[in-house]
Structure formats: structure tokens, C-alpha cells
Design an enzyme around this catalytic site. Structure first.
Site, PDB file in Angstrom:
ATOM      1  N   ASP A 229       0.879  -1.170   0.000  1.00  0.00           N
ATOM      2  CA  ASP A 229       0.000   0.000   0.000  1.00  0.00           C
ATOM      3  C   ASP A 229       0.918   1.223   0.000  1.00  0.00           C
ATOM      4  O   ASP A 229       2.090   1.144   0.376  1.00  0.00           O
ATOM      5  CB  ASP A 229      -0.949   0.001   1.206  1.00  0.00           C
ATOM      6  CG  ASP A 229      -2.126   0.957   0.977  1.00  0.00           C
ATOM      7  OD1 ASP A 229      -2.055   1.780   0.033  1.00  0.00           O
ATOM      8  OD2 ASP A 229      -3.113   0.902   1.737  1.00  0.00           O
TER       9      ASP A 229
HETATM   10  C1  BGC Z   1      -4.955   3.379   0.024  1.00  0.00           C
HETATM   11  C2  BGC Z   1      -5.029   2.400  -1.127  1.00  0.00           C
HETATM   12  C3  BGC Z   1      -4.799   3.123  -2.426  1.00  0.00           C
HETATM   13  C4  BGC Z   1      -3.465   3.826  -2.375  1.00  0.00           C
HETATM   14  C5  BGC Z   1      -3.122   4.586  -3.636  1.00  0.00           C
HETATM   15  C6  BGC Z   1      -3.693   4.203  -0.021  1.00  0.00           C
HETATM   16  O1  BGC Z   1      -3.727   5.222   0.920  1.00  0.00           O
HETATM   17  O2  BGC Z   1      -5.027   2.701   1.242  1.00  0.00           O
HETATM   18  O3  BGC Z   1      -6.274   1.769  -1.137  1.00  0.00           O
HETATM   19  O4  BGC Z   1      -4.883   2.235  -3.499  1.00  0.00           O
HETATM   20  O5  BGC Z   1      -3.462   4.751  -1.293  1.00  0.00           O
HETATM   21  O6  BGC Z   1      -3.936   5.701  -3.765  1.00  0.00           O
END
Ligand code: BGC
Length: 704
Positions: A229
Site C-alpha cells: 500500500d
Molecule cells: C490506500 C489504497 C490506495 C493507495 C493509492 C492508499 O492510501 O489505502 O487503497 O490504493 O493509497 O492511492
């Protein structure tokens, strides 16, 4: 691409470089070896492609795209083939925009109604979450665009999401919190899995070799790549060894240098680096070999599709009798249970009236509440889509030439405040609403949760709707016996007003995507027939929820002490009343599920199964009405006598069955061993006890 050859020609620095992004959304390219960069983008229910400055909370604008209903709604369809079509549509738009991976679906379990990100998640039940998401992955990947199933794992709250430690016992982890991921990996082999920010039982997930390698790959057979993530990496070197292949976004070269150093110092095996590089190159290759930038992306067509999808998702929670306003105008008090005017007590006469929905043509309807004009149709954060258009219920009603008036009812901006100015404004809006309600045959109140109430990044503090909306429902239903409430929200709310006799119907749109207004009008006036069923239980009050005492945890430590008793698994075990049970949903048709037949294969007796056998379960589903519609058939399995403490019954199969007027169909399900198994801690494996099981079929967890 000749991946082996490329790896053999790469320098250590180039290899390390492959293991993190070049910026927010791209992998790195290596021109010298002909390795291109690919772009990934959020998801999950549309595209959030940022052409300019990247950020991961949806702050900066992205390209104009189509917002399909988020998972809180789509899971209620119980329609896996529909999810495959949604995946295909998103896949086509990704191809058009040159995106290799769509960062979704998100399948964390709805442990508590408070999780700020519940709107993006599927269900409290791992089978439903897993099957729906697996179907979406199949659709997406059929267009040669990868999915990124997230957030693996135990990331079920937003409170301290970067640092929390989810403490989950082995059986609960396997049966509830890992199960959806397991189903998706086994059913549809996603190209990528995204590891979450949190710790799991004390181990940083992005460094957890047991989770990312032993379970995900060795046990389940995952062949793809694990991506972090955004910002979930702590110790990058440990992560490479654990099986975290790609760090996103860029580390600005810092972690690449760490990897190089660790290999040189003998702290990291170059074989681990090569394995990760191979997975990154395979991902790039899979996309590059099949990319089709010439794929058309017809947004208008997808908007129409988004409406049809939402019509398949919305849940009709209540549909009571319509009270003829003419009779009311004649001075008859239909609310007086002992009134005997015009042939019998009012209550009996009420019950003989046809349901209020669908609204019959020619009726005067008032739309009341700002959501009728400005619907809330998606949640906040990284999934936020810059919709190319939004169709409100008011727009759709006008387009259909319906006799609809509008009163704002409340201000979404005032949801949190109650200063003097706001109070006088609130009174004005209320009296305007009451006038509109008084002049209409049917008052449709649009209510739910404003944007600021639920979002990625924080949890809700309670399950309540804003005060100004509660006052509105009370005021309108006091004046109009034919009140309908349409809901927009991503997670359960307390609905004490649902018992009010004047609130005749409740249509729950959840968050319905950019075409939610079209879907609402089609459903209200019966062009479409509601067929969604709840993908989560709606408790009466927050305190009823099994995680209530522990949710959020102490400091960074969040213990999942309710164990496997999540959602209906708890309410049913406790035999507790709930506002609306898991799996529940009404329709304009009337269905019956009958005639269960059970057949076991692979063994000598019809009802005894061995290890590799499947049990076939057939039921008949009949549409007893003259209205075409779709029924959700649900199969649950329980083991009344068991050596372990088990839920009363658990969802083990489901199907959405369209039926014409008076039509009957036979539906067949195949239950394999997993439908009867629990996770046995002593052997660290699934285990099926000998003995008797009960198989239930029905259209809700409480109507079997
Ligand atoms: C989120 C993800 C997301 C990623 C990219 C993170 O903060 O938890 O779900 O895909 O950011 O935007």
C-alpha cells in the site's frame, strides 16, 4: 520480453530499482534493456487516473471518468456475473487510458459499522466478499488489466491505520479475515495483491514472510506480485525477503540503495531480489504484450450501465400500504385503529391497500432533501472519482416528465453545526419541506450520511444520521402518511424512525455511483424492480455490534476479541433482534423457495460425503407474482452439535435468479468440503467434523 535474459543482464542497481516506483503511479523503466514503465491507478469502482501531481487521498484532480457504485452497493446485488461485467467495463477504460493495474477490489471485512472505509468494502461475510470480488477480478483481467486485491490483511479500521496492530487468533484469521483473499486467489488469480499498512499479530504486514509467502503463495498458489500500500514499507530489506515485490510509491531511491547495500553485505540473498524482479517484469510484460490503447471508452454508455448496475443493487427495506389521500381529505382518520368508518378498522383497511411502491403514474410527489439534487454517490479518499457527469433523482424525474416538486429540507453544510443562524435556516428549510409534503400524495425524503461523515483515513464515532435529517424525517412523516425514505450512505446507520407508521417505504441506495438518480427514479416508479439484499446486518444500535467493546483498540493494539462472531454470526448465535438481517431485501415481486433436494456424490450413500465429494443442493424458486423480478437464493450450513464453538449457520453459496411472471426455476448449488469445514488450530488446517449438518435455503439469513 525475454525476462530471464533481461534479469541476467541487469546490474544490481537496476534490479533494486525495479522494486519500487519511479513516482506516484509508475514503475521504473530501463531503456538500455527495453523495459518500459507501466502505470497503475485507483480503483476500485472506476478510474482515478491522475495525470498531473500524484497523491493518494484523492486531493488532486484526476481525469474525468465513470463512477460505478462502490462495493457497499454492488455486494448487495449478490450478482457475481454482474460484477464480471463491471470489471470488464473498468478494464476497457484502463486499456483506453494506458493503465496496467486497477488498484482494487478492496475486500476487508466489515467488522464494525464505524470503519470509515466500509463504503469501499464488500461485506461482513467473507464468502460474499470473496466471490463478488473474484468475479470483478475475472472481468478486469479478461481485458488484460491487472487487479490489486487489497488491503492484505487485517486492515479493518481506519483509526491509526498506519500503525495499528490487529491481534487476531488463528481460527478467526483463517475463517473470516483471510478467507475472502483466499477465495479470490484460488478463483481468479489476481495479477497483484496489495499488502496493508498495519501490523498483524505483532508483525509488520509488509515484512511478514509467513503471510506474503507461506500462506499467499505456498498454500493458496498465488502467482502474481505483491505491491505495498502507498507508504506501507518500513524495513524494505526485510520486505524483499518476505515477498513484498514492489514498493509504491517511489522511495526517492533511498530503499533501492538499502537493497543494494544489503545484498553487498550479505544480509539479503540476491535470489530474493531476482524473484521479486521477475515478478515485476512479468507484470509489465503481461500488460505490454496485450495493451490496446485503441480500445474505445464510451462514457455515456458506461453511465447507462452504472444506472443498471445500481438498479440491481439497491435494497428495498420496507414497503407498506399506501394510504389514499382522498380518503384522508374526506376526514377519515386512517391512523385510528378503532375507527370503523367506511367498513372496518383503519388498520385492517390500511393493510389491504397496495404497497406504496412502485409509485403509480399521475401521483403528485415531493422530493425532499438535498440529496435529491446533490446525491452522495461515492466515498472520500483514494477511491474518489472525478465523475464526468452526475445524474440526480431530480434530473431523472424531470427527464421522465414526472410530477415532482422539490424542497431542500436540510443543508448538507449544516450537518454538524447548530448555531443560531443555522437554527433559523434549519427552521426555514423545515417549514418549506412540510409545505411540499402537505401538497403531495407521496413525500420522498432523501437522507443518509453527508460526505464528511465517512471517508478513508478516519472512522465514524457513532452510527447516527445528522440531526437536521432526523428532524426532517420526523416533520415530513408527521404531516404525510405516505412518506418514503431514500438512503445514501456507505455503512449502517441507526434508523429508529423506520418504525414510524407514516414511513411507508425505505429504499436503500447505499452509495450508488454517478447514475444513482436515474436508478432511484426507475426503482421508485417501477421501471426497475428492487432486487438487492443486504451484504451486512443492520443492528438497531451501535452497542449491539459484536466488536463494539473492542473496536479501535487501545493505543495501537486492536484485539479482535469477538473472534469469528462477526455480523450475523454473532446476532444469530445470540438470537438477537436486528433492524434488518444480513441477506434481507424486498421486491415488487413475491417469491417462494421450496423443494430442497440434496445429493452427495463420490460415496455409497446419498447423504454421506467423503473428502473429495461435493454435495449438490437443488431448490425451486418461484415468482408467485405477475411482476418480473430477481430473487437472491442463499444457502447456509450449520452444525448443531460440534466439538468447537461455531456460528449457528454460515453462508456457503448464493445465486441471483431472474424470474418472469409466475415462473419457476430449479437452482443447483455444489457444496464442497469448504462449506462444512472450520479451521482447526490443533492441526493448523481446515477440518470437517463427522456428523450431521443442516443445510438451509432462503432469501435472507433470517427467512430460511
Ligand atoms: C490506500 C489504497 C490506495 C493507495 C493509492 C492508499 O492510501 O489505502 O487503497 O490504493 O493509497 O492511492
Amino acid at each position: 520480453m525475454d525476462i530471464e535474459k533481461i534479469i541476467s543482464e541487469m546490474t544490481l542497481e537496476e534490479k533494486a530499482g525495479m522494486l519500487s516506483g519511479s513516482d506516484f503511479w509508475h514503475t521504473k523503466k530501463v531503456d538500455r534493456l527495453g523495459v518500459p514503465a507501466i502505470m497503475v491507478s485507483d480503483g476500485p469502482h472506476g478510474l482515478r487516473k491522475q495525470d498531473m501531481e500524484g497523491d493518494h487521498l484523492g486531493v488532486n484532480d484526476s481525469i474525468k471518468a465513470v463512477c460505478f457504485p462502490p462495493a457497499c452497493a454492488t455486494a448487495c446485488s449478490f450478482d457475481a456475473p454482474m460484477m464480471t461485467s463491471v470489471g470488464e467495463a473498468i478494464g476497457e477504460s484502463c486499456q483506453h487510458e494506458g493503465l496496467a493495474v486497477d488498484l482494487g477490489p478492496a475486500v476487508n471485512i466489515k467488522r464494525s459499522p464505524l470503519c470509515g472505509r466500509n463504503f469501499e468494502y464488500q461485506s461482513e461475510d467473507p464468502l460474499l466478499a470473496g466471490r463478488m470480488a473474484a468475479a470483478e477480478v475475472r472481468g478486469l483481467q479478461s481485458k488484460h488489466v491487472g487487479a490489486s486485491v487489497k488491503h492484505f490483511a487485517g486492515n479493518d479500521q481506519e483509526h491509526r491505520r498506519m500503525t495499528s496492530d490487529s491481534v487476531i487468533d488463528e481460527r478467526t484469521l483463517r475463517e473470516i479475515y483471510l478467507r475472502a483473499f483466499e477465495i479470490i486467489v484460488k478463483e481468479s488469480q489476481p495479477w497483484t495483491v496489495m499488502c496493508s499498512y498495519n501490523k498483524l499479530n505483532g508483525e509488520q504486514v509488509s515484512e511478514d514472510r509467513w503471510l506474503l509467502n507461506d500462506v499467499l503463495r505456498d498454500e493458496w498458489g498465488f502467482k502474481g506480485l505483491v505491491v505495498s500500500d502507498w507508504g506501507a514499507v518500513r524495513d524494505r530489506v526485510k520486505g524483499v525477503h518476505a515477498g513484498l515485490d514492489l514498493e509504491m510509491p517511489t522511495s526517492g531511491g533511498v530503499n533501492d540503495a538499502e537493497i543494494v547495500k544489503a545484498v553487498k553485505e550479505g544480509r539479503l540473498d540476491i535470489k530474493d531480489v531476482d524473484i521479486a524482479v521477475k515478478r515485476v517484469l512479468t507484470l509489465i510484460d503481461e500488460y505490454e504484450e496485450n495493451k490496446k490503447p485503441e480500445t474505445p471508452w464510451n462514457k455515456d454508455e458506461q453511465h447507462v450501465m452504472a444506472a443498471a448496475v445500481e438498479e440491481n443493487c439497491a435494497v428495498l427495506l420496507k414497503n407498506g400500504p399506501y394510504i389514499d389521500p382522498e380518503m384522508k381529505r374526506d376526514g377519515i382518520d386512517l391512523h385510528d385503529p378503532v375507527s370503523v368508518v367506511m367498513g372496518g378498522p383503519a388498520r385492517e383497511r390500511d393493510e389491504n391497500q397496495p404497497p406504496i411502491l412502485p409509485i403509480r403514474k399521475g401521483m403528485k410527489v415531493a422530493f425532499i432533501g438535498e440529496f435529491a439534487q446533490h446525491p452522495r454517490y461515492q466515498g472520500g479518499g483514494s477511491s474518489h472519482i472525478n465523475s464526468f457527469k452526475v445524474e440526480s433523482a431530480l434530473d431523472a424525474a424531470k427527464e421522465d416528465g414526472l410530477d415532482v416538486t422539490y424542497a431542500q429540507g436540510y443543508s448538507l453544510d449544516d450537518a454538524d453545526s447548530d448555531g443560531d443562524n443555522e437554527n433559523s435556516r434549519k427552521d426555514d428549510l423545515l417549514s418549506e419541506a412540510v409545505t411540499a409534503a402537505l401538497e403531495a400524495d407521496i413525500a420522498v425524503v432523501f437522507a443518509g450520511l453527508p460526505e464528511s461523515f465517512e471517508s478513508e483515513g478516519y472512522d465514524r464515532a457513532d452510527m447516527k444520521m445528522p440531526e437536521n435529517q432526523l428532524s426532517l424525517i420526523m416533520a415530513v412523516s408527521a404531516i404525510n402518511d405516505n412518506t418514503v425514505v431514500v438512503l445514501h450512505h456507505g455503512s449502517p446507520i441507526e434508523m429508529d424512525w423506520a418504525d414510524d407508521r407514516s414511513v411507508k417505504a425505505i429504499l436503500d441506495m447505499y452509495l450508488g455511483g454517478q447514475a444513482v438518480g436515474r436508478a432511484t427514479v426507475d426503482l421508485l416508479w417501477g421501471k426497475a424492480n428492487p432486487s438487492g439484499h443486504l451484504a451486512e446486518s443492520i443492528p438497531y444500535h451501535l452497542e449491539d455490534n459484536p466488536s463494539y467493546l473492542y473496536y479501535g483498540g487501545e493505543g495501537d493494539r486492536t484485539e479482535y476479541r469477538e473472534g469469528v462472531f462477526v455480523g450475523y454470526r454473532y446476532y444469530d448465535k445470540k438470537n438477537m433482534p436486528v433492524r434488518y438481517p444480513f441477506g434481507y431485501g424486498l421486491s415488487y415481486s413475491e417469491f417462494a423457495i421450496t423443494g430442497m433436494e440434496i445429493e452427495a456424490g463420490g460415496s455409497d450413500s446419498a447423504l454421506v460425503m467423503d473428502d473429495n465429494a461435493t454435495v449438490k443442493v437443488r431448490v425451486k424458486v418461484t415468482n408467485k407474482s405477475h411482476v418480473a423480478g430477481s430473487e437472491v437464493v442463499q444457502l447456509y450450513v450449520g452444525k448443531p452439535v460440534s466439538d468447537v464453538i461455531r456460528p449457528v449457520r454460515e453462508l456457503r453459496a448464493f445465486a441471483k435468479i431472474p424470474l418472469g411472471p409466475l415462473e419457476t426455476k430449479t437452482v443447483e448449488f455444489a457444496l464442497d468440503k469448504s462449506a462444512f469445514a472450520y479451521w482447526e488450530n490443533k492441526i493448523h488446517d481446515w477440518y470437517v467434523e463427522s456428523g450431521e449438518y443442516v443445510i438451509y435455503a432462503g432469501d435472507s439469513s433470517r427467512r430460511l
